[in-house]
Design a protein around this motif. Sequence first.
Motif, PDB file in Angstrom:
ATOM      1  N   GLU A 242      19.680  89.561 -17.242  1.00 50.08           N
ATOM      2  CA  GLU A 242      20.168  88.156 -17.919  1.00 50.08           C
ATOM      3  C   GLU A 242      21.826  88.441 -17.632  1.00 50.08           C
ATOM      4  OE1 GLU A 242      18.635  85.900 -21.338  1.00 50.08           O
ATOM      5  OE2 GLU A 242      20.678  86.992 -22.209  1.00 50.08           O
ATOM      6  N   ILE A 243      22.500  87.564 -17.236  1.00 56.47           N
ATOM      7  CA  ILE A 243      24.231  87.370 -17.222  1.00 56.47           C
ATOM      8  C   ILE A 243      24.390  86.072 -17.696  1.00 56.47           C
ATOM      9  CG2 ILE A 243      24.174  89.214 -15.218  1.00 56.47           C
ATOM     10  CD1 ILE A 243      24.708  86.776 -13.316  1.00 56.47           C
ATOM     11  N   TRP A 244      25.973  86.115 -17.846  1.00 60.68           N
ATOM     12  CA  TRP A 244      26.461  84.867 -18.570  1.00 60.68           C
ATOM     13  C   TRP A 244      27.720  84.741 -17.907  1.00 60.68           C
ATOM     14  CZ3 TRP A 244      25.040  82.041 -22.950  1.00 60.68           C
ATOM     15  CH2 TRP A 244      24.027  82.477 -23.660  1.00 60.68           C
ATOM     16  N   ALA A 245      27.993  83.345 -17.371  1.00 63.17           N
ATOM     17  CA  ALA A 245      29.061  83.021 -16.701  1.00 63.17           C
ATOM     18  C   ALA A 245      29.855  82.110 -17.575  1.00 63.17           C
ATOM     19  CB  ALA A 245      28.630  82.527 -15.346  1.00 63.17           C
ATOM     20  N   ALA A 246      31.241  81.910 -17.111  1.00 58.68           N
ATOM     21  CA  ALA A 246      32.143  80.923 -17.723  1.00 58.68           C
ATOM     22  C   ALA A 246      31.538  79.431 -17.294  1.00 58.68           C
ATOM     23  CB  ALA A 246      33.520  81.043 -17.175  1.00 58.68           C
ATOM     24  N   ALA A 247      31.601  78.274 -18.085  1.00 62.39           N
ATOM     25  CA  ALA A 247      31.360  77.093 -18.008  1.00 62.39           C
ATOM     26  C   ALA A 247      32.278  76.202 -17.906  1.00 62.39           C
ATOM     27  CB  ALA A 247      30.136  76.840 -18.985  1.00 62.39           C
TER      28      ALA A 247
ATOM     29  N   GLY B 108      33.442  78.162 -23.135  1.00 66.93           N
ATOM     30  CA  GLY B 108      32.110  77.511 -22.520  1.00 66.93           C
ATOM     31  C   GLY B 108      31.415  78.561 -21.755  1.00 66.93           C
ATOM     32  N   VAL B 109      30.170  79.116 -21.882  1.00 65.33           N
ATOM     33  CA  VAL B 109      29.387  79.890 -21.079  1.00 65.33           C
ATOM     34  C   VAL B 109      27.957  79.295 -20.875  1.00 65.33           C
ATOM     35  CG1 VAL B 109      30.751  81.833 -21.851  1.00 65.33           C
ATOM     36  CG2 VAL B 109      28.740  81.479 -23.181  1.00 65.33           C
ATOM     37  N   PHE B 110      27.454  79.851 -19.829  1.00 62.69           N
ATOM     38  CA  PHE B 110      25.863  79.824 -19.865  1.00 62.69           C
ATOM     39  C   PHE B 110      25.262  80.858 -19.116  1.00 62.69           C
ATOM     40  CE2 PHE B 110      27.846  78.631 -15.337  1.00 62.69           C
ATOM     41  CZ  PHE B 110      26.829  78.971 -14.627  1.00 62.69           C
ATOM     42  N   ARG B 111      24.013  81.021 -19.716  1.00 60.91           N
ATOM     43  CA  ARG B 111      23.113  81.969 -19.264  1.00 60.91           C
ATOM     44  C   ARG B 111      22.468  81.716 -18.016  1.00 60.91           C
ATOM     45  NH1 ARG B 111      18.135  83.330 -23.253  1.00 60.91           N
ATOM     46  NH2 ARG B 111      18.595  81.258 -23.718  1.00 60.91           N
ATOM     47  N   LEU B 112      22.296  82.659 -17.200  1.00 63.47           N
ATOM     48  CA  LEU B 112      21.238  82.872 -15.798  1.00 63.47           C
ATOM     49  C   LEU B 112      20.692  84.042 -15.574  1.00 63.47           C
ATOM     50  CD1 LEU B 112      24.014  82.053 -13.108  1.00 63.47           C
ATOM     51  CD2 LEU B 112      24.616  82.823 -15.512  1.00 63.47           C
ATOM     52  N   ARG B 113      20.128  84.229 -14.417  1.00 66.34           N
ATOM     53  CA  ARG B 113      19.784  85.589 -13.652  1.00 66.34           C
ATOM     54  C   ARG B 113      20.864  85.788 -12.455  1.00 66.34           C
ATOM     55  NH1 ARG B 113      14.443  84.971 -11.785  1.00 66.34           N
ATOM     56  NH2 ARG B 113      15.340  83.068 -11.389  1.00 66.34           N
ATOM     57  N   PRO B 114      21.042  87.035 -11.876  1.00 70.19           N
ATOM     58  CA  PRO B 114      21.841  87.171 -10.724  1.00 70.19           C
ATOM     59  C   PRO B 114      21.176  86.231  -9.633  1.00 70.19           C
ATOM     60  CG  PRO B 114      21.206  89.043 -11.954  1.00 70.19           C
ATOM     61  CD  PRO B 114      20.512  88.071 -12.672  1.00 70.19           C
TER      62      PRO B 114
ATOM     63  N   ILE C 154      28.550  90.228 -18.328  1.00 71.54           N
ATOM     64  CA  ILE C 154      29.382  88.965 -17.916  1.00 71.54           C
ATOM     65  C   ILE C 154      29.719  88.670 -16.393  1.00 71.54           C
ATOM     66  CG2 ILE C 154      31.775  87.782 -18.340  1.00 71.54           C
ATOM     67  CD1 ILE C 154      29.683  87.898 -20.866  1.00 71.54           C
ATOM     68  N   ALA C 155      29.408  87.737 -15.829  1.00 73.00           N
ATOM     69  CA  ALA C 155      29.754  87.285 -14.601  1.00 73.00           C
ATOM     70  C   ALA C 155      30.998  86.635 -14.485  1.00 73.00           C
ATOM     71  CB  ALA C 155      28.561  86.330 -14.022  1.00 73.00           C
TER      72      ALA C 155
END
Length: 167
Positions: free
Chosen positions: A131-136, A141-147, A53-54
């Motif tokens: 792979e990490i996930w951040a608040a959206a 709400g969240v979204f997936r991304l890479r660092p 989690i970012a």
Amino acid sequence: MCGAELSSLPDGVQRVARLLQDQGHPHLPVMLDDAARTAQQAADALGIAVGQIAKSIVFRRRADDAAVLVVTSGDRRVDERKVEALVGPTGRADASFVKARTGYSIGGVAPIGHLQAPVTLIDRELFRFDEIWAAAGHPHGVFRLRPQDLERLTGAPVADVAQEPGA
């Protein structure tokens, strides 16, 4: 996601979704059934490690009242001395400051799409994961991304800003 799907989302999530679309990011926000105001809640809801989690921590820089956004791994604590060494003296930001500067409420602060561009630092600890996930922009709400995507989307430097584990 089309315009009709976007309009049904909370305002903050719409802002994040549009930015992600504009940047050609392959993963748009998803809405969780339960709020994920903490890294542990988000990790539990997604079935991932809390470190993936970012989390977005906002400080208030004393010299100019600028928002300082530190995006760190959910299993780490920010070392405020390390942050201050990079950006100058800071203090904790209260909920009204966070909302006014970012446009997001605490618990849903996205790393992108702020009302006023913050000084941003990305903690190098996030790069332990593919792979990490951040608040959206909303506690659900969240979204997936890479660092690397986080670095590209924010234009922020990667720095050592976390406390040592167990510190």
